[in-house]
Design a protein around this motif. Structure first.
Motif, PDB file in Angstrom:
ATOM      1  N   PRO A 118     -16.363 127.217 -71.293  1.00 20.77           N
ATOM      2  CA  PRO A 118     -17.553 128.067 -71.229  1.00 20.77           C
ATOM      3  C   PRO A 118     -17.214 129.524 -70.890  1.00 20.77           C
ATOM      4  CG  PRO A 118     -17.854 126.052 -69.958  1.00 20.77           C
ATOM      5  CD  PRO A 118     -16.426 126.104 -70.349  1.00 20.77           C
ATOM      6  N   GLN A 119     -17.928 130.440 -71.532  1.00 16.54           N
ATOM      7  CA  GLN A 119     -17.718 131.872 -71.339  1.00 16.54           C
ATOM      8  C   GLN A 119     -18.950 132.454 -70.642  1.00 16.54           C
ATOM      9  OE1 GLN A 119     -14.908 133.604 -72.826  1.00 16.54           O
ATOM     10  NE2 GLN A 119     -14.105 131.578 -73.239  1.00 16.54           N
ATOM     11  N   ILE A 120     -18.744 133.066 -69.463  1.00 15.33           N
ATOM     12  CA  ILE A 120     -19.829 133.700 -68.724  1.00 15.33           C
ATOM     13  C   ILE A 120     -19.924 135.144 -69.205  1.00 15.33           C
ATOM     14  CG2 ILE A 120     -20.706 134.332 -66.437  1.00 15.33           C
ATOM     15  CD1 ILE A 120     -18.733 132.116 -65.351  1.00 15.33           C
ATOM     16  N   LYS A 121     -21.128 135.578 -69.565  1.00 13.03           N
ATOM     17  CA  LYS A 121     -21.323 136.954 -70.034  1.00 13.03           C
ATOM     18  C   LYS A 121     -21.348 137.915 -68.845  1.00 13.03           C
ATOM     19  CE  LYS A 121     -24.290 135.717 -73.942  1.00 13.03           C
ATOM     20  NZ  LYS A 121     -25.627 135.929 -74.523  1.00 13.03           N
ATOM     21  N   THR A 122     -20.522 138.985 -68.908  1.00 11.46           N
ATOM     22  CA  THR A 122     -20.550 140.045 -67.901  1.00 11.46           C
ATOM     23  C   THR A 122     -20.434 141.387 -68.613  1.00 11.46           C
ATOM     24  OG1 THR A 122     -18.161 140.313 -67.516  1.00 11.46           O
ATOM     25  CG2 THR A 122     -19.259 138.524 -66.318  1.00 11.46           C
ATOM     26  N   VAL A 123     -20.662 142.475 -67.881  1.00  9.03           N
ATOM     27  CA  VAL A 123     -20.520 143.808 -68.471  1.00  9.03           C
ATOM     28  C   VAL A 123     -19.064 144.112 -68.815  1.00  9.03           C
ATOM     29  CG1 VAL A 123     -22.568 144.809 -67.416  1.00  9.03           C
ATOM     30  CG2 VAL A 123     -20.377 144.952 -66.226  1.00  9.03           C
ATOM     31  N   ALA A 124     -18.153 143.377 -68.234  1.00 11.38           N
ATOM     32  CA  ALA A 124     -16.724 143.558 -68.504  1.00 11.38           C
ATOM     33  C   ALA A 124     -16.230 142.598 -69.589  1.00 11.38           C
ATOM     34  CB  ALA A 124     -15.910 143.373 -67.224  1.00 11.38           C
ATOM     35  N   GLY A 125     -17.149 141.946 -70.286  1.00  7.80           N
ATOM     36  CA  GLY A 125     -16.784 140.972 -71.311  1.00  7.80           C
ATOM     37  C   GLY A 125     -16.973 139.557 -70.805  1.00  7.80           C
ATOM     38  N   ASN A 126     -16.748 138.617 -71.673  1.00 11.34           N
ATOM     39  CA  ASN A 126     -16.895 137.214 -71.299  1.00 11.34           C
ATOM     40  C   ASN A 126     -15.765 136.797 -70.369  1.00 11.34           C
ATOM     41  OD1 ASN A 126     -19.134 137.048 -72.914  1.00 11.34           O
ATOM     42  ND2 ASN A 126     -18.092 136.036 -74.604  1.00 11.34           N
ATOM     43  N   LYS A 127     -16.111 136.000 -69.368  1.00  8.92           N
ATOM     44  CA  LYS A 127     -15.144 135.510 -68.383  1.00  8.92           C
ATOM     45  C   LYS A 127     -15.298 134.003 -68.248  1.00  8.92           C
ATOM     46  CE  LYS A 127     -13.898 139.701 -67.436  1.00  8.92           C
ATOM     47  NZ  LYS A 127     -12.637 140.220 -67.898  1.00  8.92           N
ATOM     48  N   THR A 128     -14.187 133.328 -68.024  1.00  5.57           N
ATOM     49  CA  THR A 128     -14.222 131.889 -67.781  1.00  5.57           C
ATOM     50  C   THR A 128     -14.141 131.634 -66.277  1.00  5.57           C
ATOM     51  OG1 THR A 128     -11.828 131.595 -67.849  1.00  5.57           O
ATOM     52  CG2 THR A 128     -13.010 131.461 -69.962  1.00  5.57           C
ATOM     53  N   ALA A 129     -14.485 130.430 -65.863  1.00  6.82           N
ATOM     54  CA  ALA A 129     -14.358 130.054 -64.457  1.00  6.82           C
ATOM     55  C   ALA A 129     -12.904 130.146 -64.017  1.00  6.82           C
ATOM     56  CB  ALA A 129     -14.905 128.640 -64.245  1.00  6.82           C
ATOM     57  N   ILE A 130     -11.991 129.937 -64.942  1.00  7.52           N
ATOM     58  CA  ILE A 130     -10.554 130.045 -64.640  1.00  7.52           C
ATOM     59  C   ILE A 130     -10.211 131.493 -64.299  1.00  7.52           C
ATOM     60  CG2 ILE A 130      -8.232 129.796 -65.609  1.00  7.52           C
ATOM     61  CD1 ILE A 130      -9.565 127.580 -67.455  1.00  7.52           C
ATOM     62  N   GLU A 131     -10.738 132.436 -65.073  1.00  3.35           N
ATOM     63  CA  GLU A 131     -10.473 133.859 -64.808  1.00  3.35           C
ATOM     64  C   GLU A 131     -11.106 134.306 -63.489  1.00  3.35           C
ATOM     65  OE1 GLU A 131     -10.226 136.073 -69.046  1.00  3.35           O
ATOM     66  OE2 GLU A 131     -12.068 134.899 -68.725  1.00  3.35           O
ATOM     67  N   VAL A 132     -12.287 133.810 -63.198  1.00  2.98           N
ATOM     68  CA  VAL A 132     -12.951 134.148 -61.940  1.00  2.98           C
ATOM     69  C   VAL A 132     -12.119 133.611 -60.769  1.00  2.98           C
ATOM     70  CG1 VAL A 132     -15.032 133.805 -60.553  1.00  2.98           C
ATOM     71  CG2 VAL A 132     -15.230 134.203 -63.013  1.00  2.98           C
ATOM     72  N   SER A 133     -11.678 132.379 -60.872  1.00  2.00           N
ATOM     73  CA  SER A 133     -10.851 131.785 -59.817  1.00  2.00           C
ATOM     74  C   SER A 133      -9.534 132.531 -59.657  1.00  2.00           C
ATOM     75  CB  SER A 133     -10.589 130.307 -60.126  1.00  2.00           C
ATOM     76  OG  SER A 133     -11.802 129.588 -60.154  1.00  2.00           O
ATOM     77  N   ALA A 134      -8.970 132.996 -60.767  1.00  2.87           N
ATOM     78  CA  ALA A 134      -7.717 133.756 -60.706  1.00  2.87           C
ATOM     79  C   ALA A 134      -7.890 135.055 -59.916  1.00  2.87           C
ATOM     80  CB  ALA A 134      -7.210 134.048 -62.112  1.00  2.87           C
ATOM     81  N   GLU A 135      -9.059 135.693 -60.022  1.00  9.44           N
ATOM     82  CA  GLU A 135      -9.309 136.918 -59.254  1.00  9.44           C
ATOM     83  C   GLU A 135      -9.325 136.623 -57.755  1.00  9.44           C
ATOM     84  OE1 GLU A 135      -9.165 139.884 -60.355  1.00  9.44           O
ATOM     85  OE2 GLU A 135      -9.362 139.530 -62.508  1.00  9.44           O
ATOM     86  N   ILE A 136      -9.895 135.502 -57.376  1.00 11.88           N
ATOM     87  CA  ILE A 136      -9.913 135.096 -55.973  1.00 11.88           C
ATOM     88  C   ILE A 136      -8.485 134.831 -55.499  1.00 11.88           C
ATOM     89  CG2 ILE A 136     -10.688 133.296 -54.364  1.00 11.88           C
ATOM     90  CD1 ILE A 136     -13.162 132.991 -56.312  1.00 11.88           C
ATOM     91  N   LEU A 137      -7.706 134.120 -56.310  1.00 15.26           N
ATOM     92  CA  LEU A 137      -6.319 133.825 -55.948  1.00 15.26           C
ATOM     93  C   LEU A 137      -5.477 135.092 -55.838  1.00 15.26           C
ATOM     94  CD1 LEU A 137      -5.759 130.630 -58.136  1.00 15.26           C
ATOM     95  CD2 LEU A 137      -6.063 130.738 -55.647  1.00 15.26           C
ATOM     96  N   LYS A 138      -5.688 136.051 -56.727  1.00 16.26           N
ATOM     97  CA  LYS A 138      -4.954 137.328 -56.656  1.00 16.26           C
ATOM     98  C   LYS A 138      -5.252 138.055 -55.345  1.00 16.26           C
ATOM     99  CE  LYS A 138      -5.975 138.875 -60.962  1.00 16.26           C
ATOM    100  NZ  LYS A 138      -6.092 139.826 -62.075  1.00 16.26           N
ATOM    101  N   THR A 139      -6.515 138.032 -54.955  1.00 15.86           N
ATOM    102  CA  THR A 139      -6.906 138.701 -53.711  1.00 15.86           C
ATOM    103  C   THR A 139      -6.241 138.028 -52.510  1.00 15.86           C
ATOM    104  OG1 THR A 139      -9.002 139.391 -54.682  1.00 15.86           O
ATOM    105  CG2 THR A 139      -8.890 139.336 -52.275  1.00 15.86           C
ATOM    106  N   LEU A 140      -6.209 136.707 -52.504  1.00 16.84           N
ATOM    107  CA  LEU A 140      -5.577 135.985 -51.399  1.00 16.84           C
ATOM    108  C   LEU A 140      -4.066 136.196 -51.391  1.00 16.84           C
ATOM    109  CD1 LEU A 140      -7.681 132.713 -51.485  1.00 16.84           C
ATOM    110  CD2 LEU A 140      -7.758 134.517 -49.747  1.00 16.84           C
ATOM    111  N   LYS A 141      -3.471 136.272 -52.560  1.00 18.02           N
ATOM    112  CA  LYS A 141      -2.028 136.540 -52.653  1.00 18.02           C
ATOM    113  C   LYS A 141      -1.705 137.915 -52.069  1.00 18.02           C
ATOM    114  CE  LYS A 141       1.801 137.124 -55.839  1.00 18.02           C
ATOM    115  NZ  LYS A 141       2.125 138.099 -56.807  1.00 18.02           N
ATOM    116  N   LYS A 142      -2.506 138.913 -52.420  1.00 17.68           N
ATOM    117  CA  LYS A 142      -2.282 140.268 -51.894  1.00 17.68           C
ATOM    118  C   LYS A 142      -2.450 140.289 -50.382  1.00 17.68           C
ATOM    119  CE  LYS A 142      -3.538 145.126 -52.305  1.00 17.68           C
ATOM    120  NZ  LYS A 142      -2.760 145.372 -51.132  1.00 17.68           N
TER     121      LYS A 142
END
Length: 161
Positions: A118-142
């Motif tokens: 599934p693709q979630i519509k955003t102003v930055a383009g379509n995002k998947t739940a995998i991409e959203v989760s990856a942003e959370i993981l990147k923040t925790l890694k930093k």
């Protein structure tokens, strides 16, 4: 002495080499990162002293991504571009989302069935739940690299529920 050492097949471990490793709890509502320090597991704090990171990601029109408390604070102002509880969507197909979409505050692009993700519509383009989760993981890694003062060599990620 380490309790458990893992190495690639055919390669020996270096037991006295200092390597930074973390554990991440990728939660539906909140996430956190921890590391063993002086033999004790400790959750790592952000610059404000918070250990919990709200599992919320906001996509901005200029391409920036906001993760955590700031994204959560903007959720009501920009509900269509602020994704929370993305973990609930992991592993679901497009047909699953068609039945759920009436209960979710954001919209999906159901015309795209790329690998049935599934693709979630955003102003930055379509995002998947995998991409959203990856942003959370990147923040925790930093957060971990900033807190521990070096590059990570390993991580264990738990995804409860």
């Amino acid at each position: 002495m380490a309790l458990l050492q893992i190495s690639e097949p055919g390669m020996s471990t270096a037991p006295h080499e200092h390597r930074l490793a973390i554990g991440i709890d990728l939660g539906t509502t909140n996430s956190l990162v921890a590391s063993v320090q002086s033999g004790e597991a400790k959750t790592l704090q952000d610059q404000d002293g918070n250990t919990l990171l709200p599992s919320v990601v906001r996509y901005l029109e200029n391409g920036d991504v906001v993760v955590g408390q700031d994204a959560q604070d903007s959720q009501l102002d920009d509900i269509g571009n602020t994704i929370s509880s993305a973990k609930r969507l992991l592993g679901r197909g497009v047909e699953d989302i068609k039945t759920l979409s009436g209960n979710l505050p954001y919209s999906f692009d159901t015309s795209i069935e790329s690998a049935n993700v599934p693709q979630i519509k955003t102003v930055a383009g379509n995002k998947t739940a995998i991409e959203v989760s990856a942003e959370i993981l990147k923040t925790l890694k930093k957060r971990a690299e900033d807190s521990l003062g070096g590059e990570l060599k390993g991580a264990v990620i738990t995804v409860p529920a």
